[in-house]
Design a protein around this motif. Structure first.
Motif, PDB file in Angstrom:
ATOM      1  N   LEU A  34      -2.749  25.530  -8.245  1.00 26.09           N
ATOM      2  CA  LEU A  34      -2.065  25.642  -6.949  1.00 26.09           C
ATOM      3  C   LEU A  34      -2.095  27.071  -6.417  1.00 26.09           C
ATOM      4  O   LEU A  34      -1.760  27.310  -5.255  1.00 26.09           O
ATOM      5  N   CYS A  35      -2.499  28.003  -7.259  1.00 27.25           N
ATOM      6  CA  CYS A  35      -2.467  29.427  -6.907  1.00 27.25           C
ATOM      7  C   CYS A  35      -3.842  29.974  -6.553  1.00 27.25           C
ATOM      8  O   CYS A  35      -4.051  31.190  -6.540  1.00 27.25           O
ATOM      9  N   THR A  36      -4.775  29.099  -6.274  1.00 26.21           N
ATOM     10  CA  THR A  36      -6.124  29.530  -5.923  1.00 26.21           C
ATOM     11  C   THR A  36      -6.265  29.627  -4.406  1.00 26.21           C
ATOM     12  O   THR A  36      -5.372  29.229  -3.648  1.00 26.21           O
ATOM     13  N   GLU A  37      -7.392  30.152  -3.976  1.00 24.15           N
ATOM     14  CA  GLU A  37      -7.672  30.254  -2.533  1.00 24.15           C
ATOM     15  C   GLU A  37      -7.703  28.871  -1.881  1.00 24.15           C
ATOM     16  O   GLU A  37      -7.323  28.716  -0.727  1.00 24.15           O
ATOM     17  N   THR A  38      -8.159  27.874  -2.651  1.00 22.50           N
ATOM     18  CA  THR A  38      -8.221  26.504  -2.107  1.00 22.50           C
ATOM     19  C   THR A  38      -7.519  25.553  -3.078  1.00 22.50           C
ATOM     20  O   THR A  38      -8.161  24.893  -3.899  1.00 22.50           O
ATOM     21  N   PRO A  39      -6.193  25.463  -2.980  1.00 21.51           N
ATOM     22  CA  PRO A  39      -5.445  24.604  -3.908  1.00 21.51           C
ATOM     23  C   PRO A  39      -5.743  23.124  -3.678  1.00 21.51           C
ATOM     24  O   PRO A  39      -6.092  22.719  -2.558  1.00 21.51           O
ATOM     25  N   PRO A  40      -5.608  22.307  -4.743  1.00 21.86           N
ATOM     26  CA  PRO A  40      -5.921  20.879  -4.619  1.00 21.86           C
ATOM     27  C   PRO A  40      -4.874  20.086  -3.815  1.00 21.86           C
ATOM     28  O   PRO A  40      -5.149  18.970  -3.400  1.00 21.86           O
ATOM     29  N   LEU A  41      -3.699  20.653  -3.617  1.00 21.00           N
ATOM     30  CA  LEU A  41      -2.646  20.004  -2.821  1.00 21.00           C
ATOM     31  C   LEU A  41      -2.405  20.813  -1.550  1.00 21.00           C
ATOM     32  O   LEU A  41      -2.605  22.031  -1.527  1.00 21.00           O
ATOM     33  N   GLU A  42      -1.919  20.119  -0.540  1.00 24.33           N
ATOM     34  CA  GLU A  42      -1.540  20.822   0.691  1.00 24.33           C
ATOM     35  C   GLU A  42      -0.051  21.084   0.661  1.00 24.33           C
ATOM     36  O   GLU A  42       0.720  20.297   0.107  1.00 24.33           O
ATOM     37  N   GLN A  43       0.349  22.175   1.253  1.00 21.16           N
ATOM     38  CA  GLN A  43       1.762  22.508   1.350  1.00 21.16           C
ATOM     39  C   GLN A  43       2.397  21.693   2.477  1.00 21.16           C
ATOM     40  O   GLN A  43       1.747  21.410   3.476  1.00 21.16           O
ATOM     41  N   ASP A  44       3.678  21.347   2.298  1.00 19.10           N
ATOM     42  CA  ASP A  44       4.388  20.623   3.350  1.00 19.10           C
ATOM     43  C   ASP A  44       4.814  21.597   4.449  1.00 19.10           C
ATOM     44  O   ASP A  44       4.506  22.788   4.393  1.00 19.10           O
ATOM     45  N   GLU A  45       5.544  21.096   5.444  1.00 20.40           N
ATOM     46  CA  GLU A  45       5.941  21.942   6.581  1.00 20.40           C
ATOM     47  C   GLU A  45       6.852  23.101   6.168  1.00 20.40           C
ATOM     48  O   GLU A  45       6.963  24.096   6.868  1.00 20.40           O
ATOM     49  N   ASP A  46       7.493  23.000   5.000  1.00 21.55           N
ATOM     50  CA  ASP A  46       8.341  24.086   4.505  1.00 21.55           C
ATOM     51  C   ASP A  46       7.580  25.072   3.619  1.00 21.55           C
ATOM     52  O   ASP A  46       8.165  26.008   3.071  1.00 21.55           O
ATOM     53  N   GLY A  47       6.290  24.834   3.448  1.00 22.54           N
ATOM     54  CA  GLY A  47       5.471  25.716   2.610  1.00 22.54           C
ATOM     55  C   GLY A  47       5.535  25.399   1.131  1.00 22.54           C
ATOM     56  O   GLY A  47       5.147  26.215   0.303  1.00 22.54           O
ATOM     57  N   CYS A  48       6.032  24.197   0.792  1.00 21.47           N
ATOM     58  CA  CYS A  48       6.158  23.789  -0.618  1.00 21.47           C
ATOM     59  C   CYS A  48       5.017  22.867  -1.026  1.00 21.47           C
ATOM     60  O   CYS A  48       4.533  22.060  -0.234  1.00 21.47           O
TER      61      CYS A  48
END
Length: 196
Positions: free
Chosen positions: A100-114
């Motif tokens: 999750l800490c890479t330039e292109t994480p496998p998940l997208e962040q929600d509207e709150d940035g989580c």
């Protein structure tokens, strides 16, 4: 009477001789098996060392593009929001959390940035505690839950620490009819000291 006694003694002597021969044969067999097991153990140990060396080489060679270690990351685990840093989440470089800490994480962040992860937040707080400062709870039931979660998150360092802790609990409580459970507090796996 003397013949019977002599015959009996002769039979007894023969029985004892056969018993000793059988015991000697079994002892030789055990020694052979011990030697084979030792050879197998040496091979496994060499393979394990080679695997560790290969992993270290792979980790050194791989170009994991993590964002800077001080970057803050927010995780929503089972409805509970946790805030931490890339440095903490990348302690185990090949874990799901590190990805999750890479330039292109496998998940997208929600509207709150989580990043949302549908797992047990109660157990996750102890996982985060381990990643921050190498401490484990002393409760064996909680350690079992953490082990399951460590498998999900692919946190090999946490799994190994729990395995070591479990073996310590087993050796301390060997022979005790009660299930091994620790009291409150955390165990620092780096130094083996307890935190209350």
């Amino acid at each position: 009477k003397k013949k019977k006694k002599k015959s009996f003694m002769s039979e007894r002597s023969t029985d004892i001789q056969k018993l000793w021969e059988r015991l000697d044969a079994e002892e030789r067999q055990l020694k052979l098996e011990k030697k084979k097991l030792r050879e197998i153990w040496v091979k496994i140990s060499k393979m394990h060392k080679k695997n560790e060396e290969d992993r270290a080489q792979f980790e050194g060679d791989s170009m994991l593009n993590f964002v800077p270690a001080e970057t803050q990351i927010m995780l929503n685990v089972g409805g509970q929001v946790f805030q931490t840093t890339v440095g903490v989440l990348t302690k185990d470089k090949f874990s799901i959390l590190a990805s999750l800490c890479t330039e292109t994480p496998p998940l997208e962040q929600d509207e709150d940035g989580c990043f949302f992860i549908e797992r047990d937040w109660w157990v996750f707080r102890y996982i985060l505690q381990f990643l921050r400062n190498d401490t484990l709870p002393r409760d064996s039931g909680l350690l079992e839950e953490m082990y399951t979660e460590a498998s999900f998150y692919r946190l090999n360092s946490l799994r190994r620490a729990i395995e070591v802790r479990a073996s310590q609990l087993t050796s301390i409580n060997r022979g005790s009819p009660r299930k091994a459970r620790g009291g409150p507090g955390l165990l620092d796996v780096r130094r083996g000291s307890n935190y209350a």
